[in-house]
Write an enzyme that holds these catalytic residues in place. Structure first.
Site, PDB file in Angstrom:
ATOM      1  N   GLU A 187       0.945  -0.901  -0.063  1.00 44.55           N
ATOM      2  CA  GLU A 187       0.063   0.086  -0.067  1.00 44.55           C
ATOM      3  C   GLU A 187       0.882   1.074   0.109  1.00 44.55           C
ATOM      4  O   GLU A 187       1.949   1.344   0.690  1.00 44.55           O
ATOM      5  CB  GLU A 187      -1.002  -0.064   1.212  1.00 44.55           C
ATOM      6  CG  GLU A 187      -1.867  -1.310   1.313  1.00 44.55           C
ATOM      7  CD  GLU A 187      -2.518  -1.298   2.565  1.00 44.55           C
ATOM      8  OE1 GLU A 187      -2.812  -0.312   3.193  1.00 44.55           O
ATOM      9  OE2 GLU A 187      -2.636  -2.282   3.030  1.00 44.55           O
ATOM     10  N   GLU A 297     -10.289   5.402   2.838  1.00 43.02           N
ATOM     11  CA  GLU A 297     -10.568   4.511   3.741  1.00 43.02           C
ATOM     12  C   GLU A 297     -10.495   5.187   5.060  1.00 43.02           C
ATOM     13  O   GLU A 297      -9.762   6.235   5.333  1.00 43.02           O
ATOM     14  CB  GLU A 297      -9.740   3.367   4.182  1.00 43.02           C
ATOM     15  CG  GLU A 297      -9.826   2.575   5.533  1.00 43.02           C
ATOM     16  CD  GLU A 297      -8.923   1.389   5.742  1.00 43.02           C
ATOM     17  OE1 GLU A 297      -9.089   0.623   6.532  1.00 43.02           O
ATOM     18  OE2 GLU A 297      -7.886   1.530   4.644  1.00 43.02           O
TER      19      GLU A 297
END
Length: 381
Positions: A187, A297
């Site tokens: 990520e 998120e």
């Protein structure tokens, strides 16, 4: 270095202090130069071979720093802006042969639930993402063989309403969805995360795990894993400037791909190759990814009433360019080491009254998404 002023029973205080100091010695490496950042961070210039990755004796220290970059189907070459950070904003830099590492303090560790969780994400893979505090608004492709991804994210300042909340805009490369296998992820993106960093600045970050966030992996260089090769970028350092509502937009261009020669996953940000994740860190990602995601998120323990922590710019996707958060020119890398557009993009929002997402395709933007939202609002109580 600051000290934790909270009081503990003498025995617990002594044990806790010893554990913290031992861990600090492990992750704060000897440096050849120290830079005091205007925002209070300390950036240590650490010799390349002394970085945390090489606490793992199995890592190969002789990997070429000349990565084979995937070819693009785009005919025009876009000028890629540099990632600018506060620590180097006044002309400070780390010497060649060193890498800049944000120094970890006692306060950083003391904010963690426990020492073993320091520098790690909470588990984000669950069938009940909303119930466990995680909400996503993402565009993704899955089910194929993916060897990388690239996209341009605009960077914002946003409100995180609780010190234990975080908000991210990022790229995920993962093996999510393989039956009977623990998810592997790589990520990269930007985040506001007061638990990890102690403030509400927008910061560049990376992350990895090979067991669904349970025990392995960490942010940035807070554990052994990622091998940094550049002296230009400090993982976890604050970003300046950032986008302005209805005005100038500042992009962060993230490019992750797997080298066929070495089997490692490279990270490039703008024009700079930052470093790589060795394939030995992973199980399934040692070969290829099965899912690529772009988007946002938010994590919060507060579910009722809903958290006011924002995603993206804090504005819904319908507000569009200069007002909402976007990721544009989203592409994936195939096994031929070619960047290709994402024609089969799927967009989902866990709770679209709080954070939403829309997608589209344009000549100059390729495949893109707008996403985000304010969190708590009259339609998201």
């Amino acid at each position: 270095m600051h000290h934790d002023n909270r009081t503990f029973p003498p025995e617990n205080e002594s044990k806790k202090t010893k554990l913290i100091k031992t861990h600090l010695k492990k992750i704060n490496k000897p440096f050849v130069k120290s830079i005091q950042s205007p925002d209070g961070d300390i950036i240590d210039c650490v010799l390349f071979h002394l970085q945390p990755a090489f606490d793992r004796p199995e890592l190969n220290r002789t990997v070429s720093v000349d990565p084979e970059e995937p070819t693009s189907e785009q005919k025009t070459v876009e000028i890629e802006p540099e990632l600018k950070q506060i620590w180097s904003s006044k002309g400070e830099s780390c010497p060649q042969g060193t890498i800049p590492i944000r120094r970890t303090s006692e306060e950083d560790i003391s904010r963690s639930v426990r020492l073993s969780k320091f520098g790690k994400k909470f588990s984000t893979i669950s069938q009940k993402q909303i119930e466990n505090g995680h909400e996503h608004a993402t565009g993704h492709v899955y089910g194929g063989e993916y060897y990388g991804a690239k996209g341009a994210l605009n960077i914002w300042s946003l409100n995180v309403s609780n010190p234990s909340d975080f908000s991210v805009s990022q790229v995920w490369i993962s093996t999510n969805g393989i039956p009977n296998h623990l998810t592997n992820t790589i990520e990269a993106g930007w985040t506001v995360n007061p638990t990890v960093f102690g403030d509400y600045s927008s910061r560049f970050f990376i992350y990895w795990t090979n067991d669904e966030y349970f025990k392995t992996g960490c942010y940035n260089l807070l554990c052994s894993g990622f091998v940094q090769t550049t002296n230009k970028i400090a993982l976890g350092a604050a970003i300046v400037p950032i986008s302005t509502y209805n005005d100038i937009q500042i992009d962060l261009i993230i490019f992750i791909w797997k080298s066929p020669r070495y089997g490692i996953w490279w990270l490039k940000v703008g024009p700079h190759v930052v470093g790589y994740w060795p394939s030995s860190l992973f199980t399934d990602l040692g070969d290829h990814a099965t899912t690529v995601m772009f988007g946002g998120e938010v994590f919060s323990y507060q579910t009722s009433p809903h958290t006011s922590t924002q995603m993206g710019s804090g504005h819904f996707s319908f507000e569009g360019f200069k007002k909402s958060c976007y990721i544009r020119n989203m592409r994936v890398v195939d096994k031929e080491l070619k960047l290709s557009s994402m024609s089969d993009l799927i967009v989902t929002a866990d709770n679209e009254t709080c954070y939403d997402i829309t997608s589209g395709v344009a000549d100059n933007w390729g495949s893109y998404i707008f996403f985000g939202g304010p969190g708590k609002n009259p339609n998201c109580p």
